[in-house]
Design an enzyme around this catalytic site. Structure first.
Site, PDB file in Angstrom:
ATOM      1  N   SER A 124      -9.346   3.668 -35.134  1.00 56.52           N
ATOM      2  CA  SER A 124      -8.597   2.838 -36.083  1.00 56.52           C
ATOM      3  C   SER A 124      -9.239   1.470 -36.225  1.00 56.52           C
ATOM      4  O   SER A 124      -9.818   0.943 -35.268  1.00 56.52           O
ATOM      5  CB  SER A 124      -7.173   2.674 -35.543  1.00 56.52           C
ATOM      6  OG  SER A 124      -6.488   1.659 -36.240  1.00 56.52           O
ATOM      7  N   TYR A 148      -0.851  -0.215 -28.512  1.00 55.60           N
ATOM      8  CA  TYR A 148      -1.385   0.892 -29.313  1.00 55.60           C
ATOM      9  C   TYR A 148      -2.889   0.694 -29.525  1.00 55.60           C
ATOM     10  O   TYR A 148      -3.701   1.598 -29.312  1.00 55.60           O
ATOM     11  CB  TYR A 148      -0.657   0.987 -30.670  1.00 55.60           C
ATOM     12  CG  TYR A 148      -1.413   1.829 -31.665  1.00 55.60           C
ATOM     13  CD1 TYR A 148      -1.475   3.213 -31.513  1.00 55.60           C
ATOM     14  CD2 TYR A 148      -2.099   1.254 -32.737  1.00 55.60           C
ATOM     15  CE1 TYR A 148      -2.207   4.000 -32.410  1.00 55.60           C
ATOM     16  CE2 TYR A 148      -2.816   2.024 -33.633  1.00 55.60           C
ATOM     17  CZ  TYR A 148      -2.872   3.393 -33.468  1.00 55.60           C
ATOM     18  OH  TYR A 148      -3.592   4.162 -34.340  1.00 55.60           O
ATOM     19  N   LYS A 152      -6.441   2.955 -28.408  1.00 58.01           N
ATOM     20  CA  LYS A 152      -7.540   3.415 -29.282  1.00 58.01           C
ATOM     21  C   LYS A 152      -8.887   2.945 -28.731  1.00 58.01           C
ATOM     22  O   LYS A 152      -9.859   3.697 -28.712  1.00 58.01           O
ATOM     23  CB  LYS A 152      -7.345   2.899 -30.714  1.00 58.01           C
ATOM     24  CG  LYS A 152      -6.251   3.607 -31.474  1.00 58.01           C
ATOM     25  CD  LYS A 152      -6.666   5.000 -31.917  1.00 58.01           C
ATOM     26  CE  LYS A 152      -5.477   5.926 -31.961  1.00 58.01           C
ATOM     27  NZ  LYS A 152      -5.771   7.315 -32.298  1.00 58.01           N
TER      28      LYS A 152
HETATM   29  P1  NAD Z   1       1.032  11.422 -37.168  1.00 61.77           P
HETATM   30  O1  NAD Z   1       2.000  10.894 -36.172  1.00 61.77           O
HETATM   31  O2  NAD Z   1       1.538  11.879 -38.482  1.00 61.77           O
HETATM   32  O3  NAD Z   1       0.174  12.618 -36.517  1.00 61.77           O
HETATM   33  C1  NAD Z   1      -0.088  12.700 -35.142  1.00 61.77           C
HETATM   34  C2  NAD Z   1       0.282  14.105 -34.694  1.00 61.77           C
HETATM   35  O4  NAD Z   1       0.005  14.219 -33.298  1.00 61.77           O
HETATM   36  C3  NAD Z   1       1.771  14.407 -34.877  1.00 61.77           C
HETATM   37  O5  NAD Z   1       1.915  15.657 -35.513  1.00 61.77           O
HETATM   38  C4  NAD Z   1       2.323  14.450 -33.447  1.00 61.77           C
HETATM   39  O6  NAD Z   1       3.397  15.356 -33.311  1.00 61.77           O
HETATM   40  C5  NAD Z   1       1.089  14.874 -32.668  1.00 61.77           C
HETATM   41  N1  NAD Z   1       1.087  14.459 -31.257  1.00 61.77           N
HETATM   42  C6  NAD Z   1       1.312  13.221 -30.756  1.00 61.77           C
HETATM   43  N2  NAD Z   1       1.246  13.254 -29.407  1.00 61.77           N
HETATM   44  C7  NAD Z   1       0.949  14.532 -29.061  1.00 61.77           C
HETATM   45  C8  NAD Z   1       0.747  15.188 -27.821  1.00 61.77           C
HETATM   46  N3  NAD Z   1       0.878  14.552 -26.647  1.00 61.77           N
HETATM   47  N4  NAD Z   1       0.454  16.511 -27.842  1.00 61.77           N
HETATM   48  C9  NAD Z   1       0.333  17.187 -29.017  1.00 61.77           C
HETATM   49  N5  NAD Z   1       0.534  16.611 -30.220  1.00 61.77           N
HETATM   50  C10 NAD Z   1       0.834  15.301 -30.237  1.00 61.77           C
HETATM   51  O7  NAD Z   1      -0.086  10.294 -37.356  1.00 61.77           O
HETATM   52  P2  NAD Z   1      -1.254  10.204 -38.430  1.00 61.77           P
HETATM   53  O8  NAD Z   1      -0.934   9.079 -39.336  1.00 61.77           O
HETATM   54  O9  NAD Z   1      -1.559  11.542 -38.965  1.00 61.77           O
HETATM   55  O10 NAD Z   1      -2.428   9.700 -37.493  1.00 61.77           O
HETATM   56  C11 NAD Z   1      -3.355  10.596 -36.907  1.00 61.77           C
HETATM   57  C12 NAD Z   1      -4.285   9.806 -35.987  1.00 61.77           C
HETATM   58  O11 NAD Z   1      -4.916   8.781 -36.747  1.00 61.77           O
HETATM   59  C13 NAD Z   1      -3.597   9.107 -34.846  1.00 61.77           C
HETATM   60  O12 NAD Z   1      -4.421   9.222 -33.709  1.00 61.77           O
HETATM   61  C14 NAD Z   1      -3.504   7.660 -35.282  1.00 61.77           C
HETATM   62  O13 NAD Z   1      -3.516   6.780 -34.191  1.00 61.77           O
HETATM   63  C15 NAD Z   1      -4.772   7.528 -36.101  1.00 61.77           C
HETATM   64  N6  NAD Z   1      -4.692   6.484 -37.130  1.00 61.77           N
HETATM   65  C16 NAD Z   1      -3.672   6.523 -38.036  1.00 61.77           C
HETATM   66  C17 NAD Z   1      -3.568   5.520 -38.996  1.00 61.77           C
HETATM   67  C18 NAD Z   1      -2.421   5.489 -39.970  1.00 61.77           C
HETATM   68  O14 NAD Z   1      -2.137   4.420 -40.514  1.00 61.77           O
HETATM   69  N7  NAD Z   1      -1.756   6.607 -40.250  1.00 61.77           N
HETATM   70  C19 NAD Z   1      -4.552   4.509 -39.038  1.00 61.77           C
HETATM   71  C20 NAD Z   1      -5.595   4.530 -38.127  1.00 61.77           C
HETATM   72  C21 NAD Z   1      -5.651   5.527 -37.164  1.00 61.77           C
HETATM   73  C1  WQD Z   2       0.101  -3.504 -44.480  1.00 63.25           C
HETATM   74  C2  WQD Z   2       0.468  -4.827 -45.126  1.00 63.25           C
HETATM   75  C3  WQD Z   2       2.034  -6.112 -43.844  1.00 63.25           C
HETATM   76  C4  WQD Z   2       5.376  -3.277 -44.296  1.00 63.25           C
HETATM   77  C5  WQD Z   2      -1.026  -0.696 -39.274  1.00 63.25           C
HETATM   78  C6  WQD Z   2      -1.483  -0.708 -37.845  1.00 63.25           C
HETATM   79  C7  WQD Z   2      -2.914  -0.259 -37.762  1.00 63.25           C
HETATM   80  C8  WQD Z   2      -3.128   1.086 -38.467  1.00 63.25           C
HETATM   81  C9  WQD Z   2      -2.556   1.089 -39.845  1.00 63.25           C
HETATM   82  C10 WQD Z   2      -3.033   2.900 -36.925  1.00 63.25           C
HETATM   83  C11 WQD Z   2       0.548  -5.992 -44.130  1.00 63.25           C
HETATM   84  C12 WQD Z   2       2.651  -5.684 -45.154  1.00 63.25           C
HETATM   85  C13 WQD Z   2       4.142  -3.914 -44.357  1.00 63.25           C
HETATM   86  C14 WQD Z   2       6.477  -3.864 -44.968  1.00 63.25           C
HETATM   87  C15 WQD Z   2       5.040  -5.639 -45.722  1.00 63.25           C
HETATM   88  N1  WQD Z   2      -2.499   2.164 -37.785  1.00 63.25           N
HETATM   89  N2  WQD Z   2       3.985  -5.053 -45.057  1.00 63.25           N
HETATM   90  N3  WQD Z   2       6.269  -5.020 -45.653  1.00 63.25           N
HETATM   91  O1  WQD Z   2      -0.343  -3.600 -40.354  1.00 63.25           O
HETATM   92  O2  WQD Z   2      -2.409  -3.195 -41.775  1.00 63.25           O
HETATM   93  O3  WQD Z   2      -1.839  -1.603 -40.014  1.00 63.25           O
HETATM   94  O4  WQD Z   2      -1.200   0.623 -39.812  1.00 63.25           O
HETATM   95  O5  WQD Z   2      -4.071   2.751 -36.351  1.00 63.25           O
HETATM   96  O6  WQD Z   2      -3.213  -0.176 -36.404  1.00 63.25           O
HETATM   97  O7  WQD Z   2      -1.357  -2.023 -37.326  1.00 63.25           O
HETATM   98  O8  WQD Z   2      -0.440  -1.689 -42.028  1.00 63.25           O
HETATM   99  O9  WQD Z   2       1.132  -0.733 -43.671  1.00 63.25           O
HETATM  100  O10 WQD Z   2       2.057  -1.888 -41.604  1.00 63.25           O
HETATM  101  O11 WQD Z   2       0.960  -3.243 -43.376  1.00 63.25           O
HETATM  102  O12 WQD Z   2       4.915  -6.678 -46.344  1.00 63.25           O
HETATM  103  O13 WQD Z   2       7.616  -3.372 -44.906  1.00 63.25           O
HETATM  104  O14 WQD Z   2       1.782  -4.707 -45.677  1.00 63.25           O
HETATM  105  O15 WQD Z   2       2.447  -7.401 -43.476  1.00 63.25           O
HETATM  106  O16 WQD Z   2       0.097  -7.138 -44.805  1.00 63.25           O
HETATM  107  P1  WQD Z   2      -1.262  -2.664 -41.027  1.00 63.25           P
HETATM  108  P2  WQD Z   2       1.010  -1.805 -42.655  1.00 63.25           P
END
Ligand code: NAD
Ligand code: WQD
Length: 338
Positions: A124, A148, A152
C-alpha cells in the site's frame, strides 16, 4: 498457472479473480470471510460462467495453512488477505499484528514447505506515510503513521528477507494507491461493513440514500481547492496489474516493488463532482475538521510499473464513478446473503 488467491473474496481479490480467469489461469480462492461474504462467489460464477474453486481458510491457523499447501499444488500465490481499517488498527493493534503479520508468516511457511516460490503481495501507499514530495517514487522514504501501515511495511520486509534467503523465491510488492470503482457488469464491487472509512464507498452510500451527507475532512489543506488530494485508481486497472506481475515473476525471475496509481491527483471535491455527474444526482456534503492522521496530498509516480510491467492505468475518474455507481445502485445494500 494454478494460482491461489488468499483473501480472494474481498474487494480487490474478486476483481483480480476475474482478470486471472480471463487470462486462462486456473484460480482457487481462499478466505475466512472476516471482511467479505460468500455472496461474492455467486457473482464471480455469474461473470466467469464457471463455479469458483473455493477453500475456507484462516491464515492465522498455521496448521490449516501448511496442511492445505501439502494437499494442493500451486505455481503462485496472490496475497490480499489482511485487515485494512486504519482507525481500527489504532484501537486494536495486536489483532492487526496477529492477522496481518502472523497470517503472512503462516502463508510463507506453507509456501516454503510446499516449494511454491512466486508471491504477489498487496502492499500500500501507506508505507510512504506523509511523503516529502509528490509524485511519490518507489525509492521515497518509508515511514508508517499507524499500526495498519506498520503491518504492510513489516510484511514487505519479511517477504524481502525470505527472497534474500532463497534466490529461487520471487515476490512482487504492489503498492496500491486508492482503489475505487467496480467491475463493469455491476455484479461485484466494494461492500464495506458498517460505516465506510473510505471516501468513494461513503459517497456511494450517500448517493443511494443510505447516508444523509458526506463529511469532507478539512477544507483548509494546502491544495488547489483546500480538500485532500489522492491518486484514485480503477480496481479493474489494478486487477490487471496482478496478472502482469505474475507474468513478470515467471519471465524475469527477480523481485519487484512497484507503485500502482494513475499518477494524477484528484481532490475530494473533484471526486464528489465527478460522481454527481456520473450518478446524475447531487451529493450533499459538509466541510468539517481534518481527520486525525490525514495528509494533504499523495499521488504516485507510476512510471516504473509502465517500464517493467508494461502496465498503465487506462480508466479515468469518470469511469471510476460510473462503475462505482452502477454497482451501488444495482446493489444498494451490497451483496445479498448467500
Ligand atoms: P478486503 O477486506 O475487501 O479483502 C481482504 C480479504 O481478506 C477479505 O475477503 C477478508 O475476509 C480476507 N481475510 C482477512 N484476513 C484473513 C485471514 N486471516 N485469513 C483469510 N482471509 C482473510 O480488502 P481489499 O480492499 O480487497 O484489500 C486487499 C488487500 O489490499 C489488503 O491486503 C489491503 O491491505 C490492501 N490494500 C487495500 C487498499 C484499499 O484501499 N482497498 C489500499 C492499499 C492496499
Ligand atoms: C481519501 C480522502 C480524506 C472519507 C486509506 C488508507 C490507506 C489505503 C487507502 C489501505 C482523504 C477524505 C474520506 C470521508 C473525506 N488503504 N475523506 N470524507 O486516507 O487516502 O487512504 O485508504 O492500504 O492506507 O489510509 O483514503 O478514502 O479514507 O480518504 O473527506 O468520509 O478523502 O480526508 O483526503 P486515504 P480515504
Amino acid at each position: 498457472m494454478r494460482i491461489l488467491l488468499c483473501g480472494g473474496a474481498g474487494y480487490i481479490g474478486a476483481h483480480a479473480y476475474v482478470v486471472l480467469v480471463e487470462r486462462g489461469h486456473d484460480v482457487v480462492v481462499a478466505d475466512n470471510f472476516s471482511n467479505s461474504s460468500p455472496g461474492v462467489l455467486v457473482r464471480l460464477q455469474q461473470i466467469t460462467g464457471h463455479p469458483v474453486p473455493f477453500q475456507p481458510l484462516d491464515l492465522r491457523d498455521r496448521e490449516a495453512v501448511v496442511g492445505f499447501f501439502a494437499r494442493q499444488q500451486f505455481d503462485a500465490v496472490v496475497h490480499f488477505a489482511a485487515l485494512k481499517a486504519v482507525g481500527e488498527s489504532c484501537e486494536r493493534p495486536l489483532d492487526y499484528f496477529h492477522n496481518n503479520i502472523s497470517g503472512t508468516l503462516n502463508l510463507l511457511h506453507g509456501m516454503q514447505a510446499a516449494g511454491v516460490k512466486r508471491l504477489v503481495f498487496s502492499s500500500s501507499a501507506t508505507v510512504y506515510g506523509d511523503p516529502a514530495s509528490v509524485p511519490v517514487r518507489e525509492d521515497a522514504r518509508l515511514q508508517v503513521t499507524n499500526p495498519y501501515g506498520r503491518t504492510k511495511l513489516v510484511m514487505e520486509q519479511l517477504i524481502g528477507d525470505l527472497c534474500e534467503s532463497d534466490p529461487g523465491f520471487h515476490a512482487a510488492n504492489l503498492r496500491y494507491f486508492n482503489p475505487v470503482g467496480a467491475h463493469a457488469s455491476g455484479l461485484i464491487g466494494e461492500d464495506p461493513t458498517g460505516i465506510p472509512n473510505n471516501l468513494m464507498p461513503y459517497i456511494c452510500q450517500v448517493a443511494v440514500g443510505r447516508r444523509e451527507h458526506l463529511s469532507v475532512f478539512g477544507g483548509d489543506w494546502p491544495t488547489p481547492d483546500g480538500t485532500g488530494v489522492r491518486d484514485y485508481i480503477h480496481v479493474t486497472d489494478l486487477a490487471r496489474a496482478h496478472a502482469d506481475a505474475l507474468d513478470f515473476l515467471v519471465r524475469e525471475r527477480r523481485n519487484l516493488t512497484v507503485n500502482l496509481g494513475t499518477g494524477q491527483g484528484i481532490s475530494v471535491l473533484q471526486l464528489v463532482n465527478a460522481f454527481a455527474g456520473a450518478a446524475e444526482r447531487a451529493i450533499p456534503y459538509q466541510i468539517v475538521a481534518r481527520r486525525a492522521g490525514d495528509v494533504a496530498e499523495v499521488y504516485a509516480d507510476p512510471s516504473l510499473a509502465n517500464d517493467v510491467l508494461g502496465w498503465r492505468a487506462e480508466l479515468d475518474v469518470d469511469a471510476m464513478c460510473r462503475d462505482a455507481w452502477r454497482w451501488q445502485s444495482q446493489n444498494p445494500q451490497g451483496y445479498p446473503s448467500a
